[in-house]
Design an enzyme around this catalytic site. Structure first.
Site, PDB file in Angstrom:
ATOM      1  N   LYS A   1       1.518  -2.794   6.125  1.00 22.75           N
ATOM      2  CA  LYS A   1       2.048  -2.154   4.817  1.00 22.75           C
ATOM      3  C   LYS A   1       4.277  -1.977   4.482  1.00 22.75           C
ATOM      4  CE  LYS A   1      -1.537  -4.527   2.974  1.00 22.75           C
ATOM      5  NZ  LYS A   1      -1.902  -5.273   2.840  1.00 22.75           N
TER       6      LYS A   1
ATOM      7  N   SER B   1       1.362  -1.058   0.005  1.00 21.23           N
ATOM      8  CA  SER B   1       0.134   0.200   0.207  1.00 21.23           C
ATOM      9  C   SER B   1       0.765   1.047   0.273  1.00 21.23           C
ATOM     10  CB  SER B   1      -1.339  -0.413   1.485  1.00 21.23           C
ATOM     11  OG  SER B   1      -1.188   1.590   1.373  1.00 21.23           O
TER      12      SER B   1
ATOM     13  N   TYR C   1      -2.415  -0.617  10.332  1.00 23.10           N
ATOM     14  CA  TYR C   1      -2.743  -0.819   8.521  1.00 23.10           C
ATOM     15  C   TYR C   1      -1.178  -0.679   7.812  1.00 23.10           C
ATOM     16  CZ  TYR C   1      -4.551  -1.959   4.180  1.00 23.10           C
ATOM     17  OH  TYR C   1      -4.249  -2.111   2.201  1.00 23.10           O
TER      18      TYR C   1
END
Length: 260
Positions: free
Chosen positions: A159, A142, A155
């Site tokens: 990543k 990401s 999150y």
């Protein structure tokens, strides 16, 4: 979507019942390849495979379930005889909000799915086929893994770790296996809805190409990295963000003062 040649090759795409994963599976099939699509439920995996046609098989396999992953690897070899491409696409983000407000359960689930699962599936695919016969692994990272943003800190941390892991695996598995990653910006998927659904115009104003990404935009990049067109590329992270990293393009456009 640009079509790359996957004739005679087989790919496993995790988390492929919808969104980016399904678009990647479509790209593989469009290029003449076979694809095994996974989802948490057999029903959704079968539904995706049925939409893709006879070159696809659906497997219900939660990304962090080691036994399910092993069975999927075995089934792929039994059905198609090879595992030439692995796309580690399954992802989750139950830890939405400030980092200091998260509990261990949400933290652990996010890291398990977004980081441990790619290690698990890559290890199994490499040992079962790729180390001896060659192959390509593409991880879905990401843009958040190389930046910072409110409410998705956990999150983004997963990543960022996946980006590092991609490079580490590329080194460890060379020269037989290439390992790369894509780093999408804001894409119109269910997982990313919280980032754009109620403020899409505000989001697109910050993107040089003035629109959100679509699953096909990312799928084309994944297909490129998995194909022979990228045969001398490994350990790379391809940003697929429409120019989001460039920042707000409006001051550079003619008539920008009038727009403001």
């Amino acid at each position: 979507m640009t079509v790359f040649d996957f004739t005679g090759r087989t790919a496993i795409v995790t988390g492929a019942s919808r969104g980016i994963g399904f678009a990647v599976a479509e790209a593989i099939v469009s290029g003449g390849g076979n694809v095994v699509v996974t989802s948490r439920s057999q029903e959704s995996a079968d539904a995706a495979a049925n939409r893709l046609g006879s070159a696809a098989v659906g497997v219900g396999a939660h990304a962090v379930d080691e036994e399910a992953a092993r069975l999927c690897i075995e089934l792929t070899l039994d059905c198609f005889g090879s595992i030439d491409v692995l796309v580690n696409n399954a992802g989750t983000n139950p830890a939405f909000g400030q980092v200091i407000d998260q509990d261990h359960a949400r933290f652990a689930k996010t890291f398990d799915v977004n980081l441990w699962a790619p290690v698990l599936w890559t290890s199994l695919a490499a040992k079962a086929w790729m180390l001896e016969n060659g192959g390509a692994v593409v991880n879905t990272a990401s843009l958040g893994g190389i930046g910072f943003e409110e409410n998705i800190g956990i999150y983004n941390a997963t990543k960022a770790a996946l980006i590092h892991l991609t490079k580490q695996l590329a080194l460890e598995l060379s020269p037989r296996v290439r390992v790369n990653a894509v780093a999408p910006g804001v894409v119109r998927t269910k997982l990313a809805e919280a980032l754009w659904k109620d403020h899409e115009q505000e989001r697109t104003n910050m993107i040089a190409l003035t629109r959100l990404g679509e699953p096909d935009d990312v799928a084309s990049a994944v297909a490129f990295l998995a194909s022979d067109a990228a045969r001398w590329i490994t350990g790379e992270i391809m940003s697929v963000d429409g120019g989001q990293l460039l920042g707000d393009p409006r001051p550079f456009r003619p008539g920008a003062c009038a727009e403001a």
